[in-house]
Scaffold this motif. Structure first.
Motif, mmCIF file in Angstrom:
data_model
loop_
_atom_site.group_PDB
_atom_site.id
_atom_site.type_symbol
_atom_site.label_atom_id
_atom_site.label_comp_id
_atom_site.label_asym_id
_atom_site.label_seq_id
_atom_site.Cartn_x
_atom_site.Cartn_y
_atom_site.Cartn_z
ATOM 1 N N TYR A 56 16.221 -3.511 -10.784
ATOM 2 C CA TYR A 56 14.879 -3.637 -11.329
ATOM 3 C C TYR A 56 14.808 -4.796 -12.311
ATOM 4 C CZ TYR A 56 10.665 -2.736 -14.016
ATOM 5 O OH TYR A 56 9.455 -2.878 -14.650
ATOM 6 N N ASN A 57 15.875 -4.999 -13.063
ATOM 7 C CA ASN A 57 15.860 -6.085 -14.031
ATOM 8 C C ASN A 57 16.121 -7.439 -13.383
ATOM 9 O OD1 ASN A 57 15.477 -5.124 -16.962
ATOM 10 N ND2 ASN A 57 16.747 -3.539 -16.029
ATOM 11 N N VAL A 58 16.701 -7.449 -12.173
ATOM 12 C CA VAL A 58 16.683 -8.684 -11.384
ATOM 13 C C VAL A 58 15.240 -9.004 -11.020
ATOM 14 C CG1 VAL A 58 17.388 -9.770 -9.222
ATOM 15 C CG2 VAL A 58 19.007 -8.343 -10.476
ATOM 16 N N VAL A 59 14.529 -7.970 -10.579
ATOM 17 C CA VAL A 59 13.111 -8.146 -10.261
ATOM 18 C C VAL A 59 12.336 -8.531 -11.518
ATOM 19 C CG1 VAL A 59 11.053 -6.988 -9.365
ATOM 20 C CG2 VAL A 59 13.284 -6.513 -8.348
ATOM 21 N N ARG A 60 12.697 -7.916 -12.653
ATOM 22 C CA ARG A 60 12.030 -8.252 -13.910
ATOM 23 C C ARG A 60 12.265 -9.715 -14.282
ATOM 24 N NH1 ARG A 60 10.496 -5.379 -18.570
ATOM 25 N NH2 ARG A 60 11.536 -3.459 -17.940
ATOM 26 N N SER A 61 13.443 -10.235 -13.883
ATOM 27 C CA SER A 61 13.753 -11.623 -14.196
ATOM 28 C C SER A 61 12.898 -12.589 -13.391
ATOM 29 C CB SER A 61 15.234 -11.903 -13.924
ATOM 30 O OG SER A 61 16.050 -11.024 -14.657
ATOM 31 N N THR A 62 12.563 -12.205 -12.150
ATOM 32 C CA THR A 62 11.810 -13.110 -11.278
ATOM 33 C C THR A 62 10.323 -12.783 -11.221
ATOM 34 O OG1 THR A 62 12.357 -11.676 -9.395
ATOM 35 C CG2 THR A 62 13.824 -13.533 -9.845
ATOM 36 N N GLY A 63 9.994 -11.484 -11.335
ATOM 37 C CA GLY A 63 8.597 -11.072 -11.200
ATOM 38 C C GLY A 63 7.658 -11.733 -12.188
ATOM 39 N N PRO A 64 7.956 -11.675 -13.509
ATOM 40 C CA PRO A 64 7.046 -12.319 -14.451
ATOM 41 C C PRO A 64 6.943 -13.825 -14.248
ATOM 42 C CG PRO A 64 8.452 -10.734 -15.569
ATOM 43 C CD PRO A 64 8.984 -10.868 -14.179
ATOM 44 N N ALA A 65 8.077 -14.472 -13.904
ATOM 45 C CA ALA A 65 8.018 -15.923 -13.669
ATOM 46 C C ALA A 65 7.149 -16.226 -12.448
ATOM 47 C CB ALA A 65 9.427 -16.472 -13.470
ATOM 48 N N ILE A 66 7.315 -15.439 -11.386
ATOM 49 C CA ILE A 66 6.466 -15.613 -10.205
ATOM 50 C C ILE A 66 5.017 -15.319 -10.564
ATOM 51 C CG2 ILE A 66 5.954 -14.743 -7.893
ATOM 52 C CD1 ILE A 66 8.945 -14.173 -7.582
ATOM 53 N N GLY A 67 4.826 -14.238 -11.347
ATOM 54 C CA GLY A 67 3.472 -13.895 -11.766
ATOM 55 C C GLY A 67 2.829 -14.996 -12.582
ATOM 56 N N GLY A 68 3.602 -15.603 -13.491
ATOM 57 C CA GLY A 68 3.056 -16.704 -14.280
ATOM 58 C C GLY A 68 2.698 -17.897 -13.423
ATOM 59 N N ALA A 69 3.568 -18.195 -12.424
ATOM 60 C CA ALA A 69 3.282 -19.324 -11.535
ATOM 61 C C ALA A 69 2.054 -19.051 -10.669
ATOM 62 C CB ALA A 69 4.504 -19.595 -10.662
ATOM 63 N N VAL A 70 1.977 -17.831 -10.110
ATOM 64 C CA VAL A 70 0.814 -17.477 -9.290
ATOM 65 C C VAL A 70 -0.458 -17.536 -10.128
ATOM 66 C CG1 VAL A 70 -0.285 -15.598 -8.011
ATOM 67 C CG2 VAL A 70 2.146 -16.074 -7.676
ATOM 68 N N LEU A 71 -0.361 -17.034 -11.361
ATOM 69 C CA LEU A 71 -1.516 -17.035 -12.256
ATOM 70 C C LEU A 71 -1.954 -18.454 -12.600
ATOM 71 C CD1 LEU A 71 -3.399 -15.180 -13.910
ATOM 72 C CD2 LEU A 71 -1.722 -15.299 -15.762
ATOM 73 N N ALA A 72 -0.979 -19.335 -12.824
ATOM 74 C CA ALA A 72 -1.308 -20.704 -13.229
ATOM 75 C C ALA A 72 -1.871 -21.521 -12.074
ATOM 76 C CB ALA A 72 -0.065 -21.383 -13.801
ATOM 77 N N PHE A 73 -1.334 -21.329 -10.877
ATOM 78 C CA PHE A 73 -1.709 -22.200 -9.757
ATOM 79 C C PHE A 73 -2.786 -21.598 -8.845
ATOM 80 C CE2 PHE A 73 2.651 -23.640 -10.754
ATOM 81 C CZ PHE A 73 2.371 -24.975 -11.043
ATOM 82 N N PHE A 74 -2.836 -20.251 -8.758
ATOM 83 C CA PHE A 74 -3.767 -19.634 -7.813
ATOM 84 C C PHE A 74 -4.780 -18.702 -8.477
ATOM 85 C CE2 PHE A 74 0.235 -20.438 -5.551
ATOM 86 C CZ PHE A 74 -0.218 -21.280 -4.541
ATOM 87 N N GLY A 75 -4.527 -18.338 -9.737
ATOM 88 C CA GLY A 75 -5.461 -17.482 -10.435
ATOM 89 C C GLY A 75 -5.093 -16.009 -10.346
ATOM 90 N N PRO A 76 -5.753 -15.153 -11.142
ATOM 91 C CA PRO A 76 -5.392 -13.726 -11.186
ATOM 92 C C PRO A 76 -5.659 -12.976 -9.893
ATOM 93 C CG PRO A 76 -7.374 -14.150 -12.461
ATOM 94 C CD PRO A 76 -6.820 -15.485 -12.095
#
Length: 544
Positions: free
Chosen positions: A155-175
């Motif tokens: 889960y913490n592997v996912v935690r390591s990548t999930g927020p970063a992916i979420g931030g990238a998706v949020l920045a480039f594609f929106g919520p």
């Protein structure tokens, strides 16, 4: 009996994956967790941009954790009494419904701060239903420590990548894109749970009523010093440590002057710290006692809280969060394993649900408390206060030690009901049980020591009004007495007793000084009040 080496009887970290049902549901859960972390990253940042209130930002975490406080105990009783598969499916349906509704409202431009909190609450209801059922019959108890570590590490592997992916998706594609991905990921565990099959331990006894199951779970937890200590420390840790995640968006916005990419990256460092601690947890537990390791983990989170508001450097903030992530994982896995290993299977869903209710309730309260302090005073004051509380939690190890127990001590023993001369119905009762012992004077202290344990064990399993009496005419004669509401409750009590509990009965029998074994008397209480027939008229008295 406390275990000398808590790692001698557990399987390796990857051993639970040999179970096909666990492997399928676990894999699907990781995909769903990735979607959830992408969604929570987007929600937290969206709330920080549409609301100027620090308290509303902190309540994003509270909204998804508060339902566990209200629903977990009920969910645990339902999971222990009904189909765990059905409870898990119901939980994931609520999570998927919350994600889908959020995506639709964002697409239609109807999103608002209170709507975000409401849908977070709905998703939290789903997690409250799913979590107690997930830790049930799928795995053998010897695999639980490995499974908890495996779930936390990955889960913490996912935690390591999930927020970063979420931030990238949020920045480039929106919520909207983030919420759509989350809604799709929630469908995966629904399919896995529906298709997976596993052995479910059946019982010949009637299903326990939910209210009775809740009462028995609360009583067992209240009478277990090991579980009480773990729950209290876990709850206090949740109150203080949630400040790290609840106030991190404000640290990024106000202290680091960063955006969603920085926020996602810092959450990833938190996950990396947790992942690293998970990989080394087995080694750490071999060289450091479990209780002391949990205390040191609280100190690590306190250090994170102390450093975060004092730095304007992103790398230093990332290092602080990595330390906090390591402490976060070691504490929660340690407490979770301690509770599961201290709980027999018949009540494990309820003890876990009580733990989840109080720990998630603590996190919800902590989110509100630290958010209110940050808004009234400052972020620095809020984080320093949380650091002080975490140090106190670490010191609590001296007065509330957490112990681990052997699997064999919790396994139920065989019980053969006695042959009765009366034809009892399942709900016949109350049942009175009396056991006579003949104890020599020199064995009184040993007998009383065993009886103190006996009272706790019998009461945890369902005995009511337990007493020990000494005969005034024959000083060597002692009588143990207790009641159960019904005959079914008496049978259920004996099915709940473990092999270790039966060993205590054997020690008592060895102290018995009579020619025969201790005599057991079973009786049913009967009232002497005359029953009124239906045809008997009722005399009504009018009052002036």
């Amino acid at each position: 009996m406390q275990r000398d080496d808590p790692h001698s009887a557990v399987s390796t970290t990857l051993a639970p994956l040999q179970n096909r049902a666990f492997r399928a549901i676990w894999s699907a859960t990781q995909i769903s967790s990735l979607g959830w972390l992408i969604q929570t990253t987007a929600i937290s940042w969206l709330m920080a941009t549409i609301s100027a209130s620090d308290l509303m930002v902190a309540l994003v975490k509270a909204s998804s954790t508060l339902p566990a406080f209200f629903l977990s105990i009920l969910a645990g009783a339902v999971a222990d009494s009904f189909s765990r598969r059905g409870v898990m499916l119901a939980g994931h349906v609520l999570i998927a419904l919350a994600s889908l509704t959020l995506a639709v409202t964002v697409a239609l431009g109807l999103v608002s701060p209170w709507l975000i909190l409401g849908l977070g609450f709905l998703a939290g209801c789903g997690f409250a239903l799913n979590d107690p059922a997930w830790h049930g019959d799928i795995l053998e108890k010897r695999d639980i420590p490995a499974a908890v570590t495996l779930m936390s590490v990955v889960y913490n592997v996912v935690r390591s990548t999930g927020p970063a992916i979420g931030g990238a998706v949020l920045a480039f594609f929106g919520p909207l894109a983030a919420f759509v991905l989350a809604a799709l990921s929630d469908l995966v565990p629904l399919a896995a749970i529906s298709r997976s099959k596993w052995h479910v331990r059946s019982s010949s006894l009637p299903r326990e009523r939910v209210t009775t199951a809740i009462h028995d779970g609360l009583r067992f937890t209240a009478m277990s010093s090991e579980i009480r200590a773990a729950i209290v420390r876990g709850t206090l840790f949740g109150v203080a440590s949630i400040s790290i995640l609840a106030l991190l968006p404000l640290i990024v916005r106000d202290h680091l002057t960063g955006g969603p990419i920085v926020y996602g990256s810092l959450l990833a460092t938190f996950g990396i710290g947790a992942f690293t601690a998970g990989l080394s947890s087995s080694h750490l537990r071999r060289i450091v006692p479990q209780d002391r390791l949990i205390a040191l983990a609280s100190v690590a989170c306190a250090a994170c809280c102390f450093l975060l508001p004092l730095t304007t450097s992103i790398p230093v903030a990332g290092l602080s969060l990595a330390i906090g992530g390591a402490g976060w994982l070691l504490t929660w896995t340690g407490v979770d394993v301690a509770i599961q290993l201290s709980s027999p299977r018949w009540v494990v869903g309820r003890t876990l649900s009580i733990y989840y209710a109080l720990s998630y309730g603590g996190m919800a309260a902590g989110s509100w408390i630290w958010g209110a302090i940050a808004q009234t005073y400052s972020l620095t004051v809020a984080f320093q206060g949380a650091a002080v509380v975490l140090v106190i939690v670490a010191a609590a190890a001296f007065v509330l030690p957490i112990e681990l127990w052997d699997e064999a001590e919790q396994e139920a023993s065989d019980f053969e009901p006695p042959a009765l001369v009366l034809d009892l119905q399942p709900r016949s009762g109350p049942i009175v049980v009396k056991i006579d012992y003949v104890i020599a004077d020199q064995n009184h202290q040993a007998f009383l020591a065993c009886m103190r344990k006996r009272r706790r064990i019998q009461s945890q399993a369902g005995a009511r009004n337990w007493t020990l009496q000494r005969n005034l005419l024959t000083s060597t004669l002692w009588t143990e007495t207790f009641r159960t509401p019904t005959w079914t409750d008496y049978l259920r009590l004996n099915h709940r007793l473990s092999g270790a509990d039966q060993e205590l009965g054997e020690r008592l029998a060895a102290l018995h000084d009579g020619a025969d074994a201790p005599q057991i008397v079973l009786a049913i209480e009967r009232t002497t009040t005359q029953a009124r027939s239906r045809s008997q008229p009722i005399t009504r008295v009018s009052r002036p």
